[in-house]
Design a protein around this motif. Sequence first.
Motif, mmCIF file in Angstrom:
data_model
loop_
_atom_site.group_PDB
_atom_site.id
_atom_site.type_symbol
_atom_site.label_atom_id
_atom_site.label_comp_id
_atom_site.label_asym_id
_atom_site.label_seq_id
_atom_site.Cartn_x
_atom_site.Cartn_y
_atom_site.Cartn_z
ATOM 1 N N TRP A 1 1.052 -1.371 0.145
ATOM 2 C CA TRP A 1 -0.046 0.181 -0.021
ATOM 3 C C TRP A 1 0.957 1.251 -0.144
ATOM 4 O O TRP A 1 0.324 2.283 -0.128
ATOM 5 N N GLY A 2 2.099 1.092 0.335
ATOM 6 C CA GLY A 2 3.035 2.389 0.442
ATOM 7 C C GLY A 2 2.837 3.256 1.755
ATOM 8 O O GLY A 2 1.722 3.143 2.584
ATOM 9 N N GLU A 3 3.723 4.090 1.968
ATOM 10 C CA GLU A 3 4.004 4.748 3.284
ATOM 11 C C GLU A 3 2.580 5.542 3.389
ATOM 12 O O GLU A 3 2.186 5.929 4.308
ATOM 13 N N GLU A 4 2.465 6.337 2.306
ATOM 14 C CA GLU A 4 1.225 7.332 2.403
ATOM 15 C C GLU A 4 0.005 6.628 2.713
ATOM 16 O O GLU A 4 -0.604 7.550 3.678
ATOM 17 N N ALA A 5 -0.204 5.744 2.269
ATOM 18 C CA ALA A 5 -1.615 4.971 2.714
ATOM 19 C C ALA A 5 -1.563 4.387 4.080
ATOM 20 O O ALA A 5 -2.575 4.628 4.818
ATOM 21 N N GLN A 6 -0.163 4.120 4.634
ATOM 22 C CA GLN A 6 -0.290 3.797 5.998
ATOM 23 C C GLN A 6 -0.265 4.902 7.052
ATOM 24 O O GLN A 6 -0.869 4.942 7.907
ATOM 25 N N TYR A 7 0.099 5.982 6.523
ATOM 26 C CA TYR A 7 -0.031 7.102 7.358
ATOM 27 C C TYR A 7 -1.503 7.506 7.412
ATOM 28 O O TYR A 7 -2.125 7.783 8.518
ATOM 29 N N ASP A 8 -2.263 7.504 6.287
ATOM 30 C CA ASP A 8 -3.950 7.736 6.355
ATOM 31 C C ASP A 8 -4.544 6.565 6.974
ATOM 32 O O ASP A 8 -5.535 6.991 8.053
#
Length: 90
Positions: free
Chosen positions: A15-22
């Motif tokens: 999912w990538g970093e940005e998705a994990q932050y979200d």
Amino acid sequence: MTKYHDIYRAALAKWGEEAQYDQAVEECAELITALKHFKRDKVGRQQIVDELADVALMVGQLSYMLGEDTVERAIESKILKLKKLLAPDN
């Protein structure tokens, strides 16, 4: 290396970093909502436990992403501040 590093790495790869932050923000919001509902007897303790587990997993992922040693040092610093606040002379 914690037992969850492989799953954290896989989640980041998928999912990538940005998705994990979200996702972390979403899980925190769900815990906040559950706690507010718990105070008004709209949900039970299990709902809190489930949401807390989601947040704990996201905290683990964020710690993995940002550097577990760095996070651990920050925790130790915060613990020292808390100990001072709890000291009898405060």
